[in-house]
Motif scaffolding. Structure first.
Motif, mmCIF file in Angstrom:
data_model
loop_
_atom_site.group_PDB
_atom_site.id
_atom_site.type_symbol
_atom_site.label_atom_id
_atom_site.label_comp_id
_atom_site.label_asym_id
_atom_site.label_seq_id
_atom_site.Cartn_x
_atom_site.Cartn_y
_atom_site.Cartn_z
ATOM 1 N N TYR A 127 -5.207 4.673 -9.363
ATOM 2 C CA TYR A 127 -5.784 4.405 -7.888
ATOM 3 C C TYR A 127 -6.161 2.899 -7.948
ATOM 4 N N HIS A 128 -7.187 2.688 -8.974
ATOM 5 C CA HIS A 128 -7.891 1.591 -9.033
ATOM 6 C C HIS A 128 -6.745 0.520 -9.236
ATOM 7 N N GLN A 129 -5.783 0.654 -10.217
ATOM 8 C CA GLN A 129 -4.741 -0.153 -10.707
ATOM 9 C C GLN A 129 -3.744 -0.654 -9.562
ATOM 10 N N ALA A 130 -3.436 0.655 -8.707
ATOM 11 C CA ALA A 130 -2.691 0.369 -7.576
ATOM 12 C C ALA A 130 -3.243 -0.437 -6.487
ATOM 13 N N GLU A 131 -4.625 -0.266 -6.386
ATOM 14 C CA GLU A 131 -5.422 -1.055 -5.393
ATOM 15 C C GLU A 131 -5.523 -2.347 -5.781
ATOM 16 N N ALA A 132 -5.422 -2.929 -7.161
ATOM 17 C CA ALA A 132 -5.479 -4.193 -7.574
ATOM 18 C C ALA A 132 -4.414 -4.849 -7.231
ATOM 19 N N GLN A 133 -3.140 -4.086 -7.373
ATOM 20 C CA GLN A 133 -1.846 -4.624 -6.893
ATOM 21 C C GLN A 133 -1.523 -4.929 -5.413
ATOM 22 N N GLY A 134 -2.563 -4.337 -4.578
ATOM 23 C CA GLY A 134 -2.284 -4.333 -3.192
ATOM 24 C C GLY A 134 -1.475 -3.285 -2.665
ATOM 25 N N LEU A 135 -1.167 -2.117 -3.458
ATOM 26 C CA LEU A 135 -0.392 -1.172 -3.282
ATOM 27 C C LEU A 135 -0.912 -0.108 -2.419
ATOM 28 N N LEU A 136 -2.296 0.036 -2.522
ATOM 29 C CA LEU A 136 -2.975 1.097 -1.826
ATOM 30 C C LEU A 136 -4.356 0.287 -1.400
ATOM 31 N N PRO A 137 -4.856 0.646 -0.187
ATOM 32 C CA PRO A 137 -6.273 0.232 0.410
ATOM 33 C C PRO A 137 -7.137 0.396 -0.382
ATOM 34 N N SER A 150 -3.288 17.739 -8.826
ATOM 35 C CA SER A 150 -4.411 16.956 -8.168
ATOM 36 C C SER A 150 -3.787 17.035 -6.780
ATOM 37 N N SER A 151 -4.893 17.193 -5.715
ATOM 38 C CA SER A 151 -4.537 17.009 -4.310
ATOM 39 C C SER A 151 -5.291 15.775 -3.789
ATOM 40 N N PHE A 152 -5.643 14.751 -4.663
ATOM 41 C CA PHE A 152 -6.073 13.601 -4.421
ATOM 42 C C PHE A 152 -5.412 12.780 -3.228
ATOM 43 N N ALA A 153 -4.033 12.743 -3.441
ATOM 44 C CA ALA A 153 -3.263 12.018 -2.146
ATOM 45 C C ALA A 153 -3.557 12.659 -1.071
ATOM 46 N N MET A 154 -3.600 14.042 -0.826
ATOM 47 C CA MET A 154 -3.872 14.702 0.339
ATOM 48 C C MET A 154 -5.009 14.310 0.979
ATOM 49 N N GLN A 155 -6.168 14.117 0.133
ATOM 50 C CA GLN A 155 -7.464 14.195 0.444
ATOM 51 C C GLN A 155 -7.958 12.910 0.937
ATOM 52 N N LYS A 194 -6.190 10.262 4.891
ATOM 53 C CA LYS A 194 -7.019 9.757 6.304
ATOM 54 C C LYS A 194 -7.787 8.518 5.917
ATOM 55 N N LYS A 195 -8.565 8.555 4.875
ATOM 56 C CA LYS A 195 -9.344 7.322 4.333
ATOM 57 C C LYS A 195 -8.537 6.109 4.139
ATOM 58 N N LEU A 196 -7.351 6.180 3.616
ATOM 59 C CA LEU A 196 -6.548 5.246 3.204
ATOM 60 C C LEU A 196 -5.548 4.940 4.084
ATOM 61 N N GLY A 197 -5.341 5.852 5.230
ATOM 62 C CA GLY A 197 -4.508 5.515 6.218
ATOM 63 C C GLY A 197 -2.842 5.490 6.039
ATOM 64 N N MET A 198 -2.505 6.303 5.038
ATOM 65 C CA MET A 198 -1.195 6.367 4.510
ATOM 66 C C MET A 198 -0.875 7.780 4.404
ATOM 67 N N PRO A 199 0.501 8.059 4.414
ATOM 68 C CA PRO A 199 0.981 9.315 4.079
ATOM 69 C C PRO A 199 0.644 9.642 2.712
#
Length: 563
Positions: A19-29, A51-56, A59-64
């Motif tokens: 997640y932090h890697q994707a966040e650093a690349q601007g792929l995730l808020p 892991s159900s991380f993506a579902m949880q 809402k917080k990230l505003g993405m599917p």
């Protein structure tokens, strides 16, 4: 090493780093996530961990969720980890599949740790006392004591293997009303022996068992009638001392036969002789938790949510059993410094739980949290579908000693630990002595004996396990599933300790045995395709034997080499 927890923690860390890697690349808020949920799915066809991380996080990230999962899987780095792949399933589940190295390391670890495999350090180790059986010393131990003995001993064992400092204790009730009744019963039988059965009416509330007659007779054979004219207190003291000594010797012997060994035998009388009961009740009074009424001293247990207040000291000046019990538990916490105390009690003591915790709370000892009571339901002995109440040998109510004369200690301990304490237990005596797969203890022990027989027979032919087997050759479905089960032992012990449910270990033992039998059916060992594969399978067999032995020993059952 707890491979199940290690892999789970690593999976969580991998997803969070992705997640932090994707966040650093601007792929995730951005969002301050500090963990990622991971679990072992019931169906592991799609992956070993999910892991159900993506579902949880959706809402917080505003993405599917699916888009989040795709970004995570694209950025997860599995090199040097326990995992071989990361995949997306359904609306956004992230599935991680274990690598072959994981399974190789599990077998290596078991072979290295041997009898220590399954033990793990606790994150927050506690000094714990488990008090169990504590049978009334005025008579023989019954089926409730038999079940409580195994449950308490097994719970103490899993707590210890989960990294805690555990003490096993037997509380000897050698004071109070039951001892007075014991004295009166022995006194009457003693006099009847000398003067005849009709010389004195037996107390209606006395102990009517033949064991009282036998004790009185043994006392008479040693002392004759010299105590008959002695003052009542002197005679009662002599009879009680004699009876308790004989009964406690028998109790210790029966418990040793039952493979229960206590670290400490604590005598209630010491609490009275040292005035510790009086001191404890005075402390409660100083804290404003007592009041006097009709000459008796009462504890304000209703102030702590109990239905009624309880007597601590009767109008005649004698302290109640409840008062002594409060003092005993204060002694455990305050004097001996236990962090936690666990008592195994019969379900008929249910009403006593809240009262005792309330008293300890009043003393400032946080009994509500530090004292745990495991309430144990009743046992019904069955044979051929019928309830059994009498011993074949004695024709009397079955005692622990009678039971161990009829069935093996292994069978008794296995069956008594086969259900959670809060469930009723039907103990099938016929099943306990059967030598087939229907008998669960036989089924598990046979798996261990079969392995030992394989190793012995191969050794006779000059084949010995390799010191460095190539475990990467273990890749069939049955081999992987068997190793997967072996990896669970430390986690099974941890959960059994956490949930106070040692019966979990019975279920695990059966699962491992079943996995081994499936493996053995389709996996030749002596006639394996290659010598290297034979050596790998021998190593696997050795690790299975170790896990079965270590699992059975958590609840005091042996792992025989032959049957």
């Amino acid at each position: 090493m707890n491979y199940v927890m290690t892999a789970m923690e690593q999976a969580s860390d991998l997803i969070l780093k992705a997640y932090h890697q994707a966040e650093a690349q601007g792929l995730l808020p951005s969002h301050p996530f500090d963990s990622a949920p991971v679990e072992v799915p019931k169906d592991i066809k799609n992956g070993d961990y999910a892991s159900s991380f993506a579902m949880q996080a959706a809402k917080k990230l505003g993405m599917p969720p699916r888009k989040i999962a795709e970004a995570l899987c694209a950025n997860v780095s599995l090199e040097g980890t326990l995992f071989a792949s990361c995949e997306i399933a359904g609306p956004g589940f992230i599935n991680l599949r274990l690598s072959p190295v994981y399974f190789e390391n599990v077998v290596k670890n078991i072979l290295e740790e041997k009898q220590h495999y399954g033990r793990t350090p606790a994150e927050k180790p506690e000094k714990i006392m488990v008090e169990f059986v504590s049978a009334n010393p005025t008579g023989p131990m019954h089926m409730g004591n038999a079940r409580g003995g195994v449950l308490g001993d097994s719970l103490a064992e899993v707590l210890s293997r989960a990294g805690n400092d555990v003490t096993r204790e037997f509380y000897v009730n050698d004071a109070g009303n039951q001892i007075e009744k014991f004295a009166a019963s022995l006194d009457c039988r003693y006099e009847q022996l000398i003067r005849g059965e009709d010389s004195r009416e037996f107390p209606e509330d006395g102990y009517h068992g033949d064991d009282i007659r036998e004790l009185a007779k043994a006392f008479y054979e040693i002392n004759g009638d010299r105590y008959l004219q002695a003052p009542e207190k002197e005679r009662h003291d002599a009879l009680v001392a004699f009876g308790l000594e004989r009964n406690l010797i028998k109790m210790r012997a029966d418990l040793e036969k039952y493979r229960i060994h206590y670290d400490n035998w604590f005598f209630e009388s010491t609490l009275h002789n040292t005035h510790y009961v009086e001191e404890t009740i005075n402390l409660l009074t100083e804290k404003g938790a007592t009041y006097e009424s009709e000459g008796a001293l009462w504890l304000k247990t209703t102030d702590f949510g109990c239905e009624k207040d309880d007597v601590l000291r009767r109008a005649n000046g004698f302290y109640t059993y409840f008062a002594a019990d409060i003092a005993y538990h204060r002694e455990k916490f305050e004097k001996r410094g236990f962090d936690r105390v666990i008592n195994i009690w019969g379900a008929d003591h249910h009403g006593h739980v809240a009262r005792l915790k309330a008293a300890l709370d009043a003393l400032g000892l946080d009994g509500s949290n530090r004292l745990e009571i495991v309430l144990m339901q009743l046992v019904r002995l069955m044979r051929d579908g019928e309830v059994v109440r009498m011993s074949k040998r004695t024709g009397k109510a079955i005692t622990l000693s009678d039971l161990l004369d009829e069935i093996s200690c292994d069978a008794a301990r296995y069956f008594f630990n086969s259900r959670a304490a809060d469930t009723h237990l039907e103990f099938d005596l016929g099943l306990a002595v059967r030598e087939d797969s229907e008998n669960p203890v036989y089924y598990v022990q046979y798996a261990h004996a079969r392995i030992k027989s394989i190793l012995k027979n191969l050794a006779a032919e000059g084949v010995v396990p390799s010191a460095a087997p190539d475990l990467s050759l273990l890749r069939s479905e049955e081999e992987i599933e068997l190793i997967r089960e072996l990896a669970k032992l430390p986690e099974e012990i941890r959960i059994a300790a956490r949930d106070r449910e040692p019966a979990r270990m019975n279920r695990y033992a059966t699962t491992v045995a079943a996995a081994f039998h499936r493996f053995y059916t389709v996996s030749p060992i002596k006639n394996a395709e290659t010598e290297a594969l034979r050596n790998a399978r021998l190593a696997l067999c050795n690790s299975v034997a170790t896990v079965i032995e270590n699992t059975l020993s958590t609840f005091g059952v042996t792992a025989p080499d032959h049957m």
